[in-house]
Design an enzyme around this catalytic site. Structure first.
Site, PDB file in Angstrom:
ATOM      1  N   GLN A  87       5.945 -16.945  10.315  1.00  0.00           N
ATOM      2  CA  GLN A  87       5.271 -16.043  11.258  1.00  0.00           C
ATOM      3  C   GLN A  87       6.013 -15.963  12.594  1.00  0.00           C
ATOM      4  OE1 GLN A  87       3.094 -13.899  10.385  1.00  0.00           O
ATOM      5  NE2 GLN A  87       2.843 -14.752   8.337  1.00  0.00           N
ATOM      6  N   ARG A 129       4.187  -1.643  10.489  1.00  0.00           N
ATOM      7  CA  ARG A 129       3.495  -2.787  11.085  1.00  0.00           C
ATOM      8  C   ARG A 129       3.944  -3.017  12.530  1.00  0.00           C
ATOM      9  NH1 ARG A 129       0.370  -5.035   7.665  1.00  0.00           N
ATOM     10  NH2 ARG A 129       0.958  -5.326   5.498  1.00  0.00           N
ATOM     11  N   VAL A 164       0.829  -1.219   0.000  1.00  0.00           N
ATOM     12  CA  VAL A 164       0.000   0.000   0.000  1.00  0.00           C
ATOM     13  C   VAL A 164       0.863   1.270   0.000  1.00  0.00           C
ATOM     14  CG1 VAL A 164      -0.309   0.154   2.515  1.00  0.00           C
ATOM     15  CG2 VAL A 164      -2.062   1.062   0.997  1.00  0.00           C
ATOM     16  N   ARG A 187       8.661  -7.197  -6.279  1.00  0.00           N
ATOM     17  CA  ARG A 187       9.471  -7.993  -5.343  1.00  0.00           C
ATOM     18  C   ARG A 187       9.319  -9.460  -5.770  1.00  0.00           C
ATOM     19  NH1 ARG A 187       7.780  -6.793   0.501  1.00  0.00           N
ATOM     20  NH2 ARG A 187       9.291  -5.076   0.539  1.00  0.00           N
ATOM     21  N   GLU A 209      10.688  -2.083   8.651  1.00  0.00           N
ATOM     22  CA  GLU A 209      10.298  -3.491   8.803  1.00  0.00           C
ATOM     23  C   GLU A 209      11.469  -4.370   8.359  1.00  0.00           C
ATOM     24  OE1 GLU A 209       6.200  -5.714   7.950  1.00  0.00           O
ATOM     25  OE2 GLU A 209       7.179  -5.017   6.152  1.00  0.00           O
ATOM     26  N   ARG A 243       6.188  -2.762  -8.118  1.00  0.00           N
ATOM     27  CA  ARG A 243       7.466  -2.787  -7.387  1.00  0.00           C
ATOM     28  C   ARG A 243       8.242  -4.079  -7.659  1.00  0.00           C
ATOM     29  NH1 ARG A 243       6.106  -3.319  -1.151  1.00  0.00           N
ATOM     30  NH2 ARG A 243       5.439  -5.465  -1.097  1.00  0.00           N
ATOM     31  N   TYR A 302       5.928 -18.265   0.606  1.00  0.00           N
ATOM     32  CA  TYR A 302       5.014 -18.099  -0.529  1.00  0.00           C
ATOM     33  C   TYR A 302       5.020 -19.333  -1.432  1.00  0.00           C
ATOM     34  CZ  TYR A 302       3.823 -13.249   0.472  1.00  0.00           C
ATOM     35  OH  TYR A 302       3.319 -12.109   1.059  1.00  0.00           O
TER      36      TYR A 302
HETATM   37  N1  DCP Z   1       4.349 -10.653   5.596  1.00  0.00           N
HETATM   38  C1  DCP Z   1       3.728 -11.818   6.022  1.00  0.00           C
HETATM   39  N2  DCP Z   1       3.436 -11.959   7.347  1.00  0.00           N
HETATM   40  C2  DCP Z   1       3.714 -10.984   8.228  1.00  0.00           C
HETATM   41  C3  DCP Z   1       4.313  -9.794   7.804  1.00  0.00           C
HETATM   42  C4  DCP Z   1       4.616  -9.651   6.464  1.00  0.00           C
HETATM   43  O1  DCP Z   1       3.457 -12.714   5.218  1.00  0.00           O
HETATM   44  N3  DCP Z   1       3.430 -11.185   9.504  1.00  0.00           N
HETATM   45  C5  DCP Z   1       4.757 -10.526   4.181  1.00  0.00           C
HETATM   46  C6  DCP Z   1       3.831  -9.739   3.290  1.00  0.00           C
HETATM   47  C7  DCP Z   1       4.756  -9.147   2.266  1.00  0.00           C
HETATM   48  C8  DCP Z   1       6.062  -8.952   3.022  1.00  0.00           C
HETATM   49  O2  DCP Z   1       6.004  -9.836   4.131  1.00  0.00           O
HETATM   50  O3  DCP Z   1       4.967 -10.050   1.206  1.00  0.00           O
HETATM   51  C9  DCP Z   1       6.267  -7.515   3.477  1.00  0.00           C
HETATM   52  O4  DCP Z   1       5.063  -7.137   4.075  1.00  0.00           O
HETATM   53  P1  DCP Z   1       4.452  -5.690   4.274  1.00  0.00           P
HETATM   54  O5  DCP Z   1       3.120  -5.527   3.665  1.00  0.00           O
HETATM   55  O6  DCP Z   1       4.477  -5.456   5.737  1.00  0.00           O
HETATM   56  O7  DCP Z   1       5.506  -4.705   3.630  1.00  0.00           O
HETATM   57  P2  DCP Z   1       5.473  -3.992   2.266  1.00  0.00           P
HETATM   58  O8  DCP Z   1       6.900  -3.831   1.841  1.00  0.00           O
HETATM   59  O9  DCP Z   1       4.546  -4.692   1.330  1.00  0.00           O
HETATM   60  O10 DCP Z   1       4.860  -2.601   2.666  1.00  0.00           O
HETATM   61  P3  DCP Z   1       4.670  -1.277   1.807  1.00  0.00           P
HETATM   62  O11 DCP Z   1       4.794  -1.597   0.361  1.00  0.00           O
HETATM   63  O12 DCP Z   1       3.295  -0.818   2.197  1.00  0.00           O
HETATM   64  O13 DCP Z   1       5.742  -0.359   2.284  1.00  0.00           O
END
Ligand code: DCP
Length: 258
Positions: free
Chosen positions: A93, A125, A31, A191, A52, A189, A82
């Protein structure tokens, strides 16, 4: 926004001054939490963003002992989760929450020790979204089994209770956007580990955020958490490069916390 505004935030929404205050940015995958966190970091001198620890999950150190001596290798736990969620979700987790717990307990940056206002640590988070968004979702999808879920909840509750005020949040900023928008940003993005994510998965995570932060229907196990003030920001609009939209969002943060 000025440190004076943050000081008012500290005194109105939070408890005593000269303690570290903790704010978490929540929202669906991709997001824009990191982008928004950087905006906050640049806008307030008393604020420190704690990133994070995603790179840690992509490189889990594996020291191995061989006849020739110790060797170091690493594995990508994010990719493993994944790729085979039933096998690796519990492990992932556990590791992600433990590494986040460490970041929550991180001491304040030296520059903030001199701060006259109340220093604020901002997290991307929290240990709460780890449990009530991701781990719960994986349990509901059958990727974490009942025994693993019982074990997860047991150590999670124990650690949160043990660390008490050192990991309590004083505010949550919820970046809210449709799952479709997050899907687009996720694709953009690129990833590598996330390329197999389907819209359906983001929809489930979106519902979990809504249940926890808007509808308040998620059963949370910590009394303080139910009382944390939540600022909901519309993240549907592209804010990464638009300084006007960024300014508007920061004004909302300022108004909420003043
Ligand atoms: N994730 C997960 N379980 C968690 C925390 C994160 O499976 N308890 C995964 C989801 C994403 C990756 O880790 O594939 C990073 O998660 P975030 O959504 O927290 O980070 P983003 O980089 O996507 O955030 P943003 O793009 O909003 O900065």
């Amino acid at each position: 926004f000025s440190s004076a505004v943050f000081y008012r935030f500290a005194s109105s929404h939070m408890s005593r001054s000269n303690e570290i205050k903790r704010v978490s940015i929540e929202g669906n995958i991709a997001v824009g939490k990191s982008t928004f966190a950087k905006l906050l970091q640049n806008a307030g001198q008393d604020w420190e963003v704690i990133a994070e620890p995603v790179s840690k999950w992509q490189n889990v150190d594996q020291p191995t002992q061989t006849v020739d001596g110790a060797q170091q290798s690493s594995s990508n736990l994010l990719e493993m989760m994944y790729h085979d969620p039933k096998r690796w979700s519990y492990t992932f987790q556990t590791f992600s929450c433990m590494s986040r717990m460490r970041t929550h307990l991180q001491p304040l940056a030296a520059r903030l020790l001199q701060s006259t206002g109340t220093p604020v640590q901002v997290y991307e988070r929290s240990v709460y979204s780890d449990r009530y968004i991701f781990a719960l979702n994986m349990f509901e999808l059958g990727c974490i089994n009942s025994t693993e879920w019982a074990v997860y909840q047991d150590w999670h509750s124990f650690l949160v209770e043990q660390f008490g005020h050192r990991i309590q949040l004083e505010g949550i900023i919820y970046l809210r956007a449709s799952p479709q928008t997050c899907m687009e940003r996720l694709g953009r993005r690129g990833r590598m580990e996330e390329q197999g994510i389907q819209l359906d998965y983001l929809e489930k995570l979106h519902t979990k955020h809504e249940d926890w932060l808007i509808n308040k229907s998620t059963k949370v196990h910590f009394e303080h958490l139910a009382k944390v003030p939540v600022l909901v920001l519309d993240a549907e609009v592209e804010f990464e490069k638009d300084t006007k939209v960024q300014g508007d969002l920061l004004t909302k943060v300022k108004d909420f916390f003043s």
